[in-house]
Design an enzyme around this catalytic site. Structure first.
Site, PDB file in Angstrom:
ATOM      1  N   ASP A 126     -50.617  29.044 -52.537  1.00  0.00           N
ATOM      2  CA  ASP A 126     -50.404  29.040 -52.703  1.00  0.00           C
ATOM      3  C   ASP A 126     -48.928  31.484 -53.538  1.00  0.00           C
ATOM      4  O   ASP A 126     -50.801  31.616 -52.639  1.00  0.00           O
ATOM      5  CB  ASP A 126     -51.255  29.071 -54.301  1.00  0.00           C
ATOM      6  CG  ASP A 126     -50.536  29.042 -55.509  1.00  0.00           C
ATOM      7  OD1 ASP A 126     -49.171  28.783 -55.956  1.00  0.00           O
ATOM      8  OD2 ASP A 126     -51.104  29.433 -56.470  1.00  0.00           O
ATOM      9  N   TYR A 128     -47.241  34.068 -54.831  1.00  0.00           N
ATOM     10  CA  TYR A 128     -47.320  35.178 -56.143  1.00  0.00           C
ATOM     11  C   TYR A 128     -45.895  35.792 -56.255  1.00  0.00           C
ATOM     12  O   TYR A 128     -46.039  37.091 -56.401  1.00  0.00           O
ATOM     13  CB  TYR A 128     -48.409  36.186 -55.342  1.00  0.00           C
ATOM     14  CG  TYR A 128     -49.099  36.898 -56.873  1.00  0.00           C
ATOM     15  CD1 TYR A 128     -49.365  36.602 -58.368  1.00  0.00           C
ATOM     16  CD2 TYR A 128     -49.742  38.368 -56.689  1.00  0.00           C
ATOM     17  CE1 TYR A 128     -50.164  37.263 -59.481  1.00  0.00           C
ATOM     18  CE2 TYR A 128     -49.552  39.075 -57.909  1.00  0.00           C
ATOM     19  CZ  TYR A 128     -50.385  38.857 -58.809  1.00  0.00           C
ATOM     20  OH  TYR A 128     -51.242  39.974 -59.565  1.00  0.00           O
ATOM     21  N   HIS A 133     -44.907  38.360 -63.666  1.00  0.00           N
ATOM     22  CA  HIS A 133     -46.192  37.919 -63.467  1.00  0.00           C
ATOM     23  C   HIS A 133     -47.311  38.775 -63.151  1.00  0.00           C
ATOM     24  O   HIS A 133     -48.062  38.860 -63.604  1.00  0.00           O
ATOM     25  CB  HIS A 133     -46.994  36.197 -63.061  1.00  0.00           C
ATOM     26  CG  HIS A 133     -47.779  35.852 -62.840  1.00  0.00           C
ATOM     27  ND1 HIS A 133     -49.045  35.820 -63.536  1.00  0.00           N
ATOM     28  CD2 HIS A 133     -48.784  35.508 -61.551  1.00  0.00           C
ATOM     29  CE1 HIS A 133     -50.289  35.174 -63.448  1.00  0.00           C
ATOM     30  NE2 HIS A 133     -49.892  35.378 -61.840  1.00  0.00           N
ATOM     31  N   ARG A 142     -55.539  46.549 -64.703  1.00  0.00           N
ATOM     32  CA  ARG A 142     -55.259  48.214 -63.762  1.00  0.00           C
ATOM     33  C   ARG A 142     -54.447  48.584 -64.698  1.00  0.00           C
ATOM     34  O   ARG A 142     -53.404  49.714 -64.018  1.00  0.00           O
ATOM     35  CB  ARG A 142     -55.002  48.336 -61.778  1.00  0.00           C
ATOM     36  CG  ARG A 142     -55.548  47.299 -61.431  1.00  0.00           C
ATOM     37  CD  ARG A 142     -55.620  47.162 -59.984  1.00  0.00           C
ATOM     38  NE  ARG A 142     -53.381  46.993 -59.873  1.00  0.00           N
ATOM     39  CZ  ARG A 142     -53.070  45.997 -59.329  1.00  0.00           C
ATOM     40  NH1 ARG A 142     -54.086  44.424 -59.568  1.00  0.00           N
ATOM     41  NH2 ARG A 142     -51.888  45.658 -59.846  1.00  0.00           N
ATOM     42  N   GLU A 199     -51.667  27.841 -64.857  1.00  0.00           N
ATOM     43  CA  GLU A 199     -50.677  28.091 -64.292  1.00  0.00           C
ATOM     44  C   GLU A 199     -49.402  27.043 -63.844  1.00  0.00           C
ATOM     45  O   GLU A 199     -49.814  26.138 -63.069  1.00  0.00           O
ATOM     46  CB  GLU A 199     -51.451  28.944 -62.680  1.00  0.00           C
ATOM     47  CG  GLU A 199     -51.701  30.094 -62.957  1.00  0.00           C
ATOM     48  CD  GLU A 199     -52.171  31.348 -61.671  1.00  0.00           C
ATOM     49  OE1 GLU A 199     -52.649  31.878 -61.668  1.00  0.00           O
ATOM     50  OE2 GLU A 199     -51.751  30.227 -60.447  1.00  0.00           O
ATOM     51  N   GLU A 201     -46.430  26.155 -62.156  1.00  0.00           N
ATOM     52  CA  GLU A 201     -45.562  27.020 -60.998  1.00  0.00           C
ATOM     53  C   GLU A 201     -44.603  25.632 -59.984  1.00  0.00           C
ATOM     54  O   GLU A 201     -44.313  24.397 -60.944  1.00  0.00           O
ATOM     55  CB  GLU A 201     -46.622  26.819 -59.845  1.00  0.00           C
ATOM     56  CG  GLU A 201     -47.547  27.772 -60.577  1.00  0.00           C
ATOM     57  CD  GLU A 201     -48.489  28.058 -59.091  1.00  0.00           C
ATOM     58  OE1 GLU A 201     -48.634  27.725 -58.546  1.00  0.00           O
ATOM     59  OE2 GLU A 201     -49.614  28.513 -59.541  1.00  0.00           O
ATOM     60  N   ASP A 233     -51.769  25.536 -61.213  1.00  0.00           N
ATOM     61  CA  ASP A 233     -53.096  25.702 -60.263  1.00  0.00           C
ATOM     62  C   ASP A 233     -53.545  26.127 -61.050  1.00  0.00           C
ATOM     63  O   ASP A 233     -53.496  27.093 -62.221  1.00  0.00           O
ATOM     64  CB  ASP A 233     -52.440  26.789 -59.885  1.00  0.00           C
ATOM     65  CG  ASP A 233     -53.381  27.421 -59.031  1.00  0.00           C
ATOM     66  OD1 ASP A 233     -54.343  26.603 -58.633  1.00  0.00           O
ATOM     67  OD2 ASP A 233     -53.080  28.356 -57.960  1.00  0.00           O
ATOM     68  N   ARG A 237     -60.377  32.042 -64.529  1.00  0.00           N
ATOM     69  CA  ARG A 237     -60.412  33.193 -65.011  1.00  0.00           C
ATOM     70  C   ARG A 237     -61.543  34.390 -64.494  1.00  0.00           C
ATOM     71  O   ARG A 237     -61.505  35.254 -63.678  1.00  0.00           O
ATOM     72  CB  ARG A 237     -59.717  34.066 -65.809  1.00  0.00           C
ATOM     73  CG  ARG A 237     -58.414  33.480 -66.019  1.00  0.00           C
ATOM     74  CD  ARG A 237     -57.505  33.101 -64.900  1.00  0.00           C
ATOM     75  NE  ARG A 237     -55.695  33.738 -64.437  1.00  0.00           N
ATOM     76  CZ  ARG A 237     -55.052  33.249 -63.993  1.00  0.00           C
ATOM     77  NH1 ARG A 237     -55.550  33.444 -62.923  1.00  0.00           N
ATOM     78  NH2 ARG A 237     -53.814  32.623 -64.121  1.00  0.00           N
ATOM     79  N   GLN A 240     -62.774  34.270 -61.299  1.00  0.00           N
ATOM     80  CA  GLN A 240     -61.512  34.543 -60.102  1.00  0.00           C
ATOM     81  C   GLN A 240     -62.095  36.384 -59.831  1.00  0.00           C
ATOM     82  O   GLN A 240     -61.873  36.850 -59.285  1.00  0.00           O
ATOM     83  CB  GLN A 240     -59.970  34.405 -60.432  1.00  0.00           C
ATOM     84  CG  GLN A 240     -59.627  34.881 -59.886  1.00  0.00           C
ATOM     85  CD  GLN A 240     -57.758  35.003 -60.278  1.00  0.00           C
ATOM     86  OE1 GLN A 240     -57.781  33.750 -61.118  1.00  0.00           O
ATOM     87  NE2 GLN A 240     -56.881  35.044 -59.859  1.00  0.00           N
ATOM     88  N   LYS A 253     -60.423  29.191 -58.487  1.00  0.00           N
ATOM     89  CA  LYS A 253     -59.029  28.407 -57.886  1.00  0.00           C
ATOM     90  C   LYS A 253     -59.207  26.870 -57.565  1.00  0.00           C
ATOM     91  O   LYS A 253     -58.257  25.883 -57.411  1.00  0.00           O
ATOM     92  CB  LYS A 253     -57.977  29.047 -57.119  1.00  0.00           C
ATOM     93  CG  LYS A 253     -57.320  30.575 -57.635  1.00  0.00           C
ATOM     94  CD  LYS A 253     -56.684  30.070 -58.779  1.00  0.00           C
ATOM     95  CE  LYS A 253     -55.685  31.396 -58.932  1.00  0.00           C
ATOM     96  NZ  LYS A 253     -54.707  31.507 -60.274  1.00  0.00           N
ATOM     97  N   THR A 257     -55.818  21.757 -58.365  1.00  0.00           N
ATOM     98  CA  THR A 257     -54.564  21.654 -58.757  1.00  0.00           C
ATOM     99  C   THR A 257     -53.887  20.974 -58.675  1.00  0.00           C
ATOM    100  O   THR A 257     -54.296  19.629 -58.364  1.00  0.00           O
ATOM    101  CB  THR A 257     -54.405  22.647 -57.550  1.00  0.00           C
ATOM    102  OG1 THR A 257     -55.084  23.917 -57.426  1.00  0.00           O
ATOM    103  CG2 THR A 257     -52.426  22.671 -57.684  1.00  0.00           C
ATOM    104  N   THR A 348     -47.345  31.607 -60.641  1.00  0.00           N
ATOM    105  CA  THR A 348     -47.158  31.635 -61.548  1.00  0.00           C
ATOM    106  C   THR A 348     -45.592  31.554 -62.274  1.00  0.00           C
ATOM    107  O   THR A 348     -45.125  32.824 -61.374  1.00  0.00           O
ATOM    108  CB  THR A 348     -48.062  32.289 -62.822  1.00  0.00           C
ATOM    109  OG1 THR A 348     -49.290  32.179 -62.818  1.00  0.00           O
ATOM    110  CG2 THR A 348     -47.957  32.156 -63.821  1.00  0.00           C
ATOM    111  N   GLU A 362     -51.549  35.503 -69.335  1.00  0.00           N
ATOM    112  CA  GLU A 362     -50.705  36.775 -69.461  1.00  0.00           C
ATOM    113  C   GLU A 362     -49.996  36.624 -71.528  1.00  0.00           C
ATOM    114  O   GLU A 362     -49.953  37.190 -72.044  1.00  0.00           O
ATOM    115  CB  GLU A 362     -48.976  36.402 -68.814  1.00  0.00           C
ATOM    116  CG  GLU A 362     -50.036  36.696 -67.253  1.00  0.00           C
ATOM    117  CD  GLU A 362     -48.543  36.140 -66.839  1.00  0.00           C
ATOM    118  OE1 GLU A 362     -47.320  37.072 -66.586  1.00  0.00           O
ATOM    119  OE2 GLU A 362     -48.325  35.128 -66.620  1.00  0.00           O
TER     120      GLU A 362
END
Length: 415
Positions: A126, A128, A133, A142, A199, A201, A233, A237, A240, A253, A257, A348, A362
């Site tokens: 998978d 990114y 996203h 962050r 997610e 996808e 997916d 959280r 994770q 994860k 899926t 995502t 998000e």
């Protein structure tokens, strides 16, 4: 014998013909294609068919393999392993046959069949690939640092998933348990995930594999990738977050899926190819095509995310930063082999607007900005919640090509 009627505006016309695996009360698992609201048993449709049995009376190139017994198999893998010339020959032949009278014994109403996982998945990777996203996630976790890590625009970031927990649409999802570590604390707790997420996808199914040690270039995508599916997916959280300090996703994860039951051939998505956003800085040579004037292409796929029947997001795959071909090129850049049935996904598919964010992390900004779903203020998934993702893409001559849907309902964690 009868002609299959396709409802006006159906995204499952002759220009699509997605493949799946189905069963009925009287048959085991076998391969079919969908036309309108009918599933056609390919083993029955093509029984007795042989080279030369075509309307033009000519033998068509089939890659040296015209074995139609592969359509009586319980997965698409034997057919996919026959390679791109065979895929093209079968698509032509099936299109010819379905344009006329079709044996009634080969036809089944779509609501009277059971859909199964279409391929036996050997590996699942998978990516990114959405800058929107990745930037949103970076800002959430962050806030005082740049949203993207320094490597993000140089390589398609990915994690290797758990193929054994890839399930077909409609499979219930049991809430996972694991270690949860609240931010700012060093001591975890073990229990059911409290921040269960989705997610939305796009996934890509490998048809023809490659040898260990070889690399697949961006120009070789069509020689290896058979088709595309929708992917959810599912993501815990809180699990994770705790386990990804510093390594990547694992138990957050690996519990499930979901994929859609219909594999849309890449041949049906030619009209959906669009330019990607500008890639700056220019990717390294192995992520660029060898042909003069090569440009990375994406897919103009419109997704819809429904939460308990209410539409909460409309992501657009055309916003992805990295192309499907670049994802495959990077996956094999170190010589890693690919095999028939392998699955890799985009990650995502979020767009620039809030209404295009393709996960709840998000959409609710990690739970700090709840959204309203059927009159309730919601953040993450509760037991009993049902999520469905739909998608369509442009087809030839103004038509739409449908992926169907991928659906899952959350069940309580087991003891």
């Amino acid at each position: 014998m009868s002609v299959i009627e396709v409802p006006a505006g159906s995204p499952f016309g002759l220009e699509n013909l997605p493949y799946g695996v189905f069963s009925t009360a009287g048959t085991g698992q076998r391969v079919g294609v969908r036309l309108g609201d009918t599933v056609i048993d390919l083993a029955a449709l093509l029984s007795g068919d042989a080279p030369g049995d075509h309307e033009d009376g000519e033998d068509h190139e089939d890659g040296g393999n015209s074995d139609n017994s592969v359509f009586a198999a319980p997965t698409l893998n034997p057919f996919l392993a026959q390679g791109p010339a065979r895929w093209a020959a079968v698509r032509r032949r099936v299109s010819e046959l379905l344009a006329g009278d079709v044996p009634d014994a080969a036809c089944h109403p779509v609501d009277e069949v059971t859909a199964h996982l279409p391929v036996r998945v050997g590996d699942f990777v998978d990516f990114y690939a959405s800058e929107h996203h990745a930037s949103n996630v970076g800002q959430i976790f962050r806030p005082s640092a740049p949203p993207l890590m320094p490597n993000w625009k140089h390589l398609p970031v990915a994690y290797h998933g758990r193929a054994g927990t890839v399930v077909v649409s409609g499979t219930d999802i049991v809430r996972p348990r694991g270690q949860r570590g609240p931010r700012g604390e060093d001591t975890p707790a073990y229990g059911p995930s409290l921040r269960l997420d989705i997610e939305a996808e796009l996934g890509f199914v490998i048809g023809a594999g490659s040898r260990l040690g070889d690399r697949v270039g961006v120009d070789e995508f069509d020689e290896h990738v058979f088709g595309a599916v929708l992917v959810n997916d599912w993501s815990a959280r809180d699990l994770q977050d705790w386990e990804s300090r510093p390594l990547g996703p694992h138990q957050g994860k690996s519990f499930a899926t979901s994929v859609s039951p219909w594999v849309v051939p890449m041949a049906a998505l030619r009209a959906a190819r669009v330019p990607l956003p500008a890639q700056v800085p220019e990717p390294l040579p192995y992520l660029r095509g060898r042909a003069a004037g090569w440009e990375p292409w994406g897919l103009d796929v419109d997704l819809v995310v429904d939460w308990n029947g209410a539409t909460v997001s409309r992501p657009a795959a055309r916003e992805l930063y990295w192309s499907p071909a670049q994802l495959l090129a990077h996956l094999t850049a170190n010589g890693a082999s690919i095999r028939t049935g392998d699955l890799f996904a985009s990650g995502t598919v979020s767009g620039p607007e809030r209404g295009q964010r393709a996960c709840l992390l998000e959409l609710t900004w990690n739970g700090t900005e709840p959204i309203t779903v059927n009159g309730e203020r919601r953040t993450f998934l509760l037991d009993g919640d049902r999520v469905t993702i739909y998608a369509t893409a442009p087809g030839p001559d103004g038509t739409r090509v449908g992926f169907g849907d991928v659906t899952g309902t959350i069940l309580p964690a087991r003891p």
